[in-house]
Design a protein around this motif. Structure first.
Motif, PDB file in Angstrom:
ATOM      1  N   TYR A   8       0.638  -1.299   0.156  1.00  0.00           N
ATOM      2  CA  TYR A   8      -0.337  -0.074  -0.131  1.00  0.00           C
ATOM      3  C   TYR A   8       0.569   1.372   0.632  1.00  0.00           C
ATOM      4  O   TYR A   8       0.098   2.073  -0.508  1.00  0.00           O
ATOM      5  CB  TYR A   8      -0.878   0.087   1.173  1.00  0.00           C
ATOM      6  CG  TYR A   8      -1.627   1.243   1.470  1.00  0.00           C
ATOM      7  CD1 TYR A   8      -2.845   1.387   0.849  1.00  0.00           C
ATOM      8  CD2 TYR A   8      -0.983   2.357   2.713  1.00  0.00           C
ATOM      9  CE1 TYR A   8      -3.520   2.648   1.202  1.00  0.00           C
ATOM     10  CE2 TYR A   8      -2.182   3.178   2.320  1.00  0.00           C
ATOM     11  CZ  TYR A   8      -3.399   3.040   1.583  1.00  0.00           C
ATOM     12  OH  TYR A   8      -3.697   4.919   2.354  1.00  0.00           O
ATOM     13  N   ARG A   9       1.995   1.070   0.966  1.00  0.00           N
ATOM     14  CA  ARG A   9       2.606   1.993   0.763  1.00  0.00           C
ATOM     15  C   ARG A   9       3.534   2.611  -0.707  1.00  0.00           C
ATOM     16  O   ARG A   9       4.403   4.364  -0.674  1.00  0.00           O
ATOM     17  CB  ARG A   9       3.829   2.163   1.852  1.00  0.00           C
ATOM     18  CG  ARG A   9       3.186   1.846   3.049  1.00  0.00           C
ATOM     19  CD  ARG A   9       4.555   2.019   4.020  1.00  0.00           C
ATOM     20  NE  ARG A   9       5.646   2.683   5.190  1.00  0.00           N
ATOM     21  CZ  ARG A   9       6.384   2.551   5.462  1.00  0.00           C
ATOM     22  NH1 ARG A   9       6.620   2.153   6.289  1.00  0.00           N
ATOM     23  NH2 ARG A   9       6.754   4.037   5.602  1.00  0.00           N
ATOM     24  N   SER A  10       3.753   1.378  -1.191  1.00  0.00           N
ATOM     25  CA  SER A  10       4.724   1.517  -2.362  1.00  0.00           C
ATOM     26  C   SER A  10       3.629   2.561  -3.552  1.00  0.00           C
ATOM     27  O   SER A  10       3.671   3.786  -4.248  1.00  0.00           O
ATOM     28  CB  SER A  10       5.222   0.343  -3.187  1.00  0.00           C
ATOM     29  OG  SER A  10       5.988  -0.062  -2.077  1.00  0.00           O
ATOM     30  N   ARG A  11       1.797   1.475  -3.650  1.00  0.00           N
ATOM     31  CA  ARG A  11       1.200   2.237  -4.441  1.00  0.00           C
ATOM     32  C   ARG A  11       1.306   3.949  -3.915  1.00  0.00           C
ATOM     33  O   ARG A  11       0.302   5.072  -4.676  1.00  0.00           O
ATOM     34  CB  ARG A  11       0.130   1.327  -4.372  1.00  0.00           C
ATOM     35  CG  ARG A  11       0.005   0.292  -4.708  1.00  0.00           C
ATOM     36  CD  ARG A  11      -1.372  -0.449  -4.925  1.00  0.00           C
ATOM     37  NE  ARG A  11      -1.801  -1.231  -5.201  1.00  0.00           N
ATOM     38  CZ  ARG A  11      -1.665  -1.564  -7.063  1.00  0.00           C
ATOM     39  NH1 ARG A  11      -1.658  -0.712  -7.570  1.00  0.00           N
ATOM     40  NH2 ARG A  11      -1.672  -3.055  -7.515  1.00  0.00           N
ATOM     41  N   LYS A  12       1.013   4.212  -2.677  1.00  0.00           N
ATOM     42  CA  LYS A  12       0.575   5.310  -2.116  1.00  0.00           C
ATOM     43  C   LYS A  12       1.614   6.217  -2.599  1.00  0.00           C
ATOM     44  O   LYS A  12       0.968   7.671  -3.100  1.00  0.00           O
ATOM     45  CB  LYS A  12       0.447   5.893  -0.671  1.00  0.00           C
ATOM     46  CG  LYS A  12       0.200   7.024  -0.513  1.00  0.00           C
ATOM     47  CD  LYS A  12      -1.742   7.258  -0.515  1.00  0.00           C
ATOM     48  CE  LYS A  12      -1.369   8.902  -0.069  1.00  0.00           C
ATOM     49  NZ  LYS A  12      -2.960   8.941  -0.585  1.00  0.00           N
ATOM     50  N   ALA A  13       3.080   6.258  -2.494  1.00  0.00           N
ATOM     51  CA  ALA A  13       4.125   6.521  -2.794  1.00  0.00           C
ATOM     52  C   ALA A  13       3.377   7.109  -4.347  1.00  0.00           C
ATOM     53  O   ALA A  13       4.420   8.469  -5.005  1.00  0.00           O
ATOM     54  CB  ALA A  13       5.423   6.838  -2.860  1.00  0.00           C
ATOM     55  N   LEU A  14       3.552   6.661  -5.006  1.00  0.00           N
ATOM     56  CA  LEU A  14       3.378   6.217  -6.541  1.00  0.00           C
ATOM     57  C   LEU A  14       2.497   7.440  -7.189  1.00  0.00           C
ATOM     58  O   LEU A  14       2.100   8.011  -7.899  1.00  0.00           O
ATOM     59  CB  LEU A  14       2.765   5.540  -7.799  1.00  0.00           C
ATOM     60  CG  LEU A  14       4.157   4.187  -7.834  1.00  0.00           C
ATOM     61  CD1 LEU A  14       3.973   2.475  -8.218  1.00  0.00           C
ATOM     62  CD2 LEU A  14       5.692   4.515  -8.714  1.00  0.00           C
ATOM     63  N   SER A  15       1.425   7.446  -6.594  1.00  0.00           N
ATOM     64  CA  SER A  15      -0.133   8.359  -6.619  1.00  0.00           C
ATOM     65  C   SER A  15       0.457   9.569  -6.418  1.00  0.00           C
ATOM     66  O   SER A  15      -0.054  10.671  -6.842  1.00  0.00           O
ATOM     67  CB  SER A  15      -1.200   7.664  -5.810  1.00  0.00           C
ATOM     68  OG  SER A  15      -2.037   6.417  -5.948  1.00  0.00           O
ATOM     69  N   ASP A  20      -3.126  10.777  -9.171  1.00  0.00           N
ATOM     70  CA  ASP A  20      -3.914   9.049  -8.661  1.00  0.00           C
ATOM     71  C   ASP A  20      -3.740   8.068 -10.003  1.00  0.00           C
ATOM     72  O   ASP A  20      -2.974   6.863  -9.860  1.00  0.00           O
ATOM     73  CB  ASP A  20      -4.982   9.416  -8.781  1.00  0.00           C
ATOM     74  CG  ASP A  20      -4.877  10.283  -7.454  1.00  0.00           C
ATOM     75  OD1 ASP A  20      -4.204   9.851  -6.297  1.00  0.00           O
ATOM     76  OD2 ASP A  20      -6.245  10.870  -7.128  1.00  0.00           O
ATOM     77  N   ALA A  21      -3.893   8.891 -11.406  1.00  0.00           N
ATOM     78  CA  ALA A  21      -4.520   8.004 -12.823  1.00  0.00           C
ATOM     79  C   ALA A  21      -2.998   7.411 -12.785  1.00  0.00           C
ATOM     80  O   ALA A  21      -2.701   5.877 -12.969  1.00  0.00           O
ATOM     81  CB  ALA A  21      -5.096   8.830 -13.965  1.00  0.00           C
ATOM     82  N   ALA A  22      -1.449   8.218 -13.011  1.00  0.00           N
ATOM     83  CA  ALA A  22      -0.706   7.425 -13.474  1.00  0.00           C
ATOM     84  C   ALA A  22      -0.341   6.765 -12.120  1.00  0.00           C
ATOM     85  O   ALA A  22       0.547   5.619 -12.562  1.00  0.00           O
ATOM     86  CB  ALA A  22       0.119   8.705 -14.056  1.00  0.00           C
ATOM     87  N   GLY A  23       0.042   6.661 -11.068  1.00  0.00           N
ATOM     88  CA  GLY A  23       0.116   6.136 -10.373  1.00  0.00           C
ATOM     89  C   GLY A  23      -0.514   4.905  -9.882  1.00  0.00           C
ATOM     90  O   GLY A  23      -0.039   3.737  -9.704  1.00  0.00           O
ATOM     91  N   SER A  24      -1.985   4.864 -10.389  1.00  0.00           N
ATOM     92  CA  SER A  24      -2.628   3.222 -10.232  1.00  0.00           C
ATOM     93  C   SER A  24      -2.183   2.689 -11.233  1.00  0.00           C
ATOM     94  O   SER A  24      -1.984   1.311 -11.124  1.00  0.00           O
ATOM     95  CB  SER A  24      -4.004   4.268 -10.158  1.00  0.00           C
ATOM     96  OG  SER A  24      -5.154   2.467 -10.788  1.00  0.00           O
ATOM     97  N   GLU A  25      -1.730   3.176 -12.820  1.00  0.00           N
ATOM     98  CA  GLU A  25      -2.015   2.562 -14.051  1.00  0.00           C
ATOM     99  C   GLU A  25      -0.513   1.872 -13.889  1.00  0.00           C
ATOM    100  O   GLU A  25      -0.340   0.506 -13.997  1.00  0.00           O
ATOM    101  CB  GLU A  25      -1.567   3.717 -15.385  1.00  0.00           C
ATOM    102  CG  GLU A  25      -1.352   3.111 -16.160  1.00  0.00           C
ATOM    103  CD  GLU A  25      -0.996   3.554 -17.533  1.00  0.00           C
ATOM    104  OE1 GLU A  25      -0.255   3.253 -18.696  1.00  0.00           O
ATOM    105  OE2 GLU A  25      -1.976   4.521 -17.383  1.00  0.00           O
ATOM    106  N   LEU A  30       3.056  -3.032 -12.849  1.00  0.00           N
ATOM    107  CA  LEU A  30       4.254  -3.435 -11.980  1.00  0.00           C
ATOM    108  C   LEU A  30       3.441  -5.487 -11.122  1.00  0.00           C
ATOM    109  O   LEU A  30       4.553  -5.416 -10.942  1.00  0.00           O
ATOM    110  CB  LEU A  30       4.969  -2.674 -10.786  1.00  0.00           C
ATOM    111  CG  LEU A  30       6.144  -1.830 -10.847  1.00  0.00           C
ATOM    112  CD1 LEU A  30       5.481  -0.431 -10.092  1.00  0.00           C
ATOM    113  CD2 LEU A  30       6.915  -1.863 -11.268  1.00  0.00           C
ATOM    114  N   GLN A  31       2.218  -5.222 -10.733  1.00  0.00           N
ATOM    115  CA  GLN A  31       1.888  -6.419 -10.515  1.00  0.00           C
ATOM    116  C   GLN A  31       1.801  -6.697 -11.146  1.00  0.00           C
ATOM    117  O   GLN A  31       2.185  -8.662 -10.583  1.00  0.00           O
ATOM    118  CB  GLN A  31      -0.079  -5.480  -8.951  1.00  0.00           C
ATOM    119  CG  GLN A  31      -0.084  -6.678  -9.003  1.00  0.00           C
ATOM    120  CD  GLN A  31       0.895  -6.818  -7.441  1.00  0.00           C
ATOM    121  OE1 GLN A  31       1.834  -5.951  -6.730  1.00  0.00           O
ATOM    122  NE2 GLN A  31       0.201  -8.842  -7.220  1.00  0.00           N
TER     123      GLN A  31
END
Length: 67
Positions: A8-15, A20-25, A30-31
């Protein structure tokens, strides 16, 4: 084999850093890559040569001097 997941922390840092859109993508990409690597590791087959490589004849070089 333990499965890896993007935290979650990695996803949050990306966002936070990418939006939000680019971080989620990127997080989803990566997943998917993690899952693909794990699948490849599970299905990997070791290849054992049947004939030793030093016994395999080498092609004849037409330009080599005759013996």
């Amino acid at each position: 084999m333990a499965t890896h997941e993007l935290s979650y922390r990695s996803r949050k840092a990306l966002s936070v850093h990418l939006g939000d859109a680019a971080g989620s993508e990127l997080g989803n990409l990566l997943q998917e890559l993690l899952e693909r690597v794990e699948q490849l590791e599970r299905t990997k087959v070791d290849v054992t040569p049947i004939v030793p490589l030093d016994l395999v004849p080498t092609p004849i070089d037409a330009n080599a001097p005759a013996e």
